[in-house]
Design a protein around this motif. Sequence first.
Motif, mmCIF file in Angstrom:
data_model
loop_
_atom_site.group_PDB
_atom_site.id
_atom_site.type_symbol
_atom_site.label_atom_id
_atom_site.label_comp_id
_atom_site.label_asym_id
_atom_site.label_seq_id
_atom_site.Cartn_x
_atom_site.Cartn_y
_atom_site.Cartn_z
ATOM 1 N N CYS A 1 0.800 -1.234 0.000
ATOM 2 C CA CYS A 1 0.000 0.000 0.000
ATOM 3 C C CYS A 1 0.834 1.288 0.000
ATOM 4 C CB CYS A 1 -0.961 0.002 1.185
ATOM 5 S SG CYS A 1 -2.124 1.395 1.159
ATOM 6 N N VAL B 1 0.474 4.454 -2.763
ATOM 7 C CA VAL B 1 0.219 5.870 -2.487
ATOM 8 C C VAL B 1 1.242 6.745 -3.200
ATOM 9 C CG1 VAL B 1 0.150 7.650 -0.696
ATOM 10 C CG2 VAL B 1 -0.894 5.415 -0.274
ATOM 11 N N ARG C 1 0.542 9.490 -6.270
ATOM 12 C CA ARG C 1 0.925 10.903 -6.121
ATOM 13 C C ARG C 1 1.838 11.345 -7.271
ATOM 14 N NH1 ARG C 1 0.798 12.915 -0.591
ATOM 15 N NH2 ARG C 1 -1.014 11.950 0.400
ATOM 16 N N ARG D 1 -3.329 5.662 3.117
ATOM 17 C CA ARG D 1 -4.563 6.304 2.673
ATOM 18 C C ARG D 1 -5.117 5.518 1.488
ATOM 19 N NH1 ARG D 1 -6.373 10.791 4.531
ATOM 20 N NH2 ARG D 1 -7.578 11.292 2.651
ATOM 21 N N GLN E 1 -6.122 8.959 -1.955
ATOM 22 C CA GLN E 1 -4.659 8.943 -1.961
ATOM 23 C C GLN E 1 -4.067 10.270 -2.421
ATOM 24 O OE1 GLN E 1 -3.712 5.525 -4.380
ATOM 25 N NE2 GLN E 1 -3.693 4.139 -2.629
#
Length: 309
Positions: free
Chosen positions: A28, A32, A36, A86, A151
Amino acid sequence: MISQSISPQVIHLVAGGCGGTVGAVITCPLEVVKTRLQSSKASIKFLPTPNINADGAVTHVSRRSLGVFQSLKTICIEEGGSALFRGLGPNLVGIAPSRAIYFGAYASAKNFLNTKLEPESSMVHLLSAASGGFISSTCTNPIWLIKTRLQLEHRNGKRYTNTWRAIKTVYSHEGLRGFYRGVTASYVGISETMIHFVIYERIKKFLREQRAYNSDLLSPKDFLTFMGAAATSKSIAATIAYPHEVARTRLREEGTKYRTFFQTLSTVLREEGFRGCYGGLVAHLARQIPNTAIVLVVYELVVYSLNKL
């Protein structure tokens, strides 16, 4: 035997769900970072670097791209360690049914096509992967849109705060259609899955033949074989088809100028160059290679275990 009372489709559904869940939790943080870096609004995409002359004065501030580990560190410092997870909620909600649907559709299509075409041929694997990818993408796109929105949020100025609020916000501002932003890019991304599974099945077949593979007795070396085949095939497929990942993330951003798949790609190329179409590739590979290896090894292990019951 218990396995005789369980249909092959159910076995593949369970195995796919287990593999996807384990892989999602472990990788995970890299997911993220990848999201981004793919985004046009990424808060961690660049790091300002002051250029200082001989007198110690700052001449100008340049921007250099952040690497994977620097990105992880920046998120931890600015937003806390929890920010690395997130979107895990919708990811877990979506990954089990997504992988279950995919592997179930893949196995069903392969069983059917093996009776119509040359058994276990590249065409069978190609069409089976396409079927699984199309069905899975259509059913789960709303989940991935919510995951992406969560995210992309920075600690400052949060709108969504949690999954349920994100769902209500998207529905109230964009309607049902909003949940399917980026689905065209997902359909284009089926090409990655097709390439991946054709190469995976080929490598696995070759290694099985080389090692006189016995399907009734799996050893640790067999699972290392599956992991190596998965990592190699995914690396090749992901690199070839990567621009669709960037386009999909941009389309899922809130209130952006990106409208359609090809318009998004042309905009990125025009404004950011060829390099922009590969933003976050290193983070993507750093996540996808171990994730794919984990998913497929767990999948093969569960299928094997259930068939032995």
